[in-house]
Design an enzyme around this catalytic site. Structure first.
Site, PDB file in Angstrom:
ATOM      1  N   CYS A 110     -31.411   0.814  -9.900  1.00 27.16           N
ATOM      2  CA  CYS A 110     -32.542   0.445  -9.036  1.00 27.16           C
ATOM      3  C   CYS A 110     -33.888   0.698  -9.708  1.00 27.16           C
ATOM      4  CB  CYS A 110     -32.453   1.199  -7.716  1.00 27.16           C
ATOM      5  SG  CYS A 110     -32.488   2.996  -7.904  1.00 27.16           S
ATOM      6  N   ASN A 148     -27.741   5.250  -5.394  1.00 26.59           N
ATOM      7  CA  ASN A 148     -29.145   5.613  -5.462  1.00 26.59           C
ATOM      8  C   ASN A 148     -29.315   7.079  -5.065  1.00 26.59           C
ATOM      9  OD1 ASN A 148     -31.610   5.931  -3.448  1.00 26.59           O
ATOM     10  ND2 ASN A 148     -32.221   4.554  -5.108  1.00 26.59           N
ATOM     11  N   HIS A 152       0.822  -1.216   0.000  1.00 25.92           N
ATOM     12  CA  HIS A 152       0.000   0.000   0.000  1.00 25.92           C
ATOM     13  C   HIS A 152       0.855   1.264   0.000  1.00 25.92           C
ATOM     14  CE1 HIS A 152       0.498  -0.851   4.317  1.00 25.92           C
ATOM     15  NE2 HIS A 152       0.304   0.438   4.532  1.00 25.92           N
TER      16      HIS A 152
END
Length: 182
Positions: free
Chosen positions: A155, A122, A72
């Site tokens: 959705c 969403n 990392h």
């Protein structure tokens, strides 16, 4: 030597767009390294992204075959730019509060390169006051937020929360890289 771009993909349905984005960035002559969260692997495969990027896909914080260097830290140091797309509400919240519990969030914490987030979720999740507070917190700390687009969502609703198209993200990456070389 090509510039290294880290493409962090978190677990949202819009992750599929990152396959085309990876191909485009490689075609631009960039060295693309993909970092997948565990949830992202439910939407796109490491093999696909490895094939498109020409580089191993980074998935685990601790990988015994890659740990001759602290992965990392090495990834964070070589990045010219980090783009997280899609950036889920969960990922935005973790980074906004300094939580480093996977490879992607740890690299973001360790890098000095510019970090761009392209949220996708969403509409209700995007408009949630907690999500908006996290986005503002990230902006305050110098991170760039690429606003989600308005449109049809997975959705079945229509509204803000759609990941910009790969071509749009590619253009933003190119613009950011030009500002770094000035």
């Amino acid at each position: 030597m090509p510039k290294t771009i880290l493409l962090g993909i978190s677990g949202g349905i819009a992750a599929y767009k990152c396959c085309e984005l990876t191909r485009m960035l490689v075609a631009d002559g960039l060295d693309v390294h993909v970092l997948l969260t565990q949830a992202a692997e439910q939407f796109v495969t490491p093999l696909t992204l490895q094939t498109l990027s020409g580089n191993p896909v980074h998935r685990a914080l601790f990988n015994l075959t890659d740990e001759q260097k602290i992965s990392h830290i090495a990834l964070a140091a070589r990045a010219a730019l980090v783009l997280v797309a899609p950036a889920t509400a969960n990922l935005l919240a973790k980074v906004a509060h300094g939580l480093c519990d996977d490879l992607l969030t740890t690299v973001i914490c360790a890098t000095r390169a510019p970090v761009l987030f392209a949220p996708a979720m969403n509409t209700q999740m995007w408009e949630n006051p907690i999500t908006q507070a996290n986005v503002e917190r990230l902006r305050t700390h110098g991170y760039t937020i690429i606003p989600p687009e308005h449109g049809d969502l997975a959705c079945g609703t229509c509204g803000e929360g759609r990941l910009p198209e790969p071509e749009t993200l590619r253009t933003i990456v190119q613009q950011q890289l030009r500002t770094l070389t000035k």
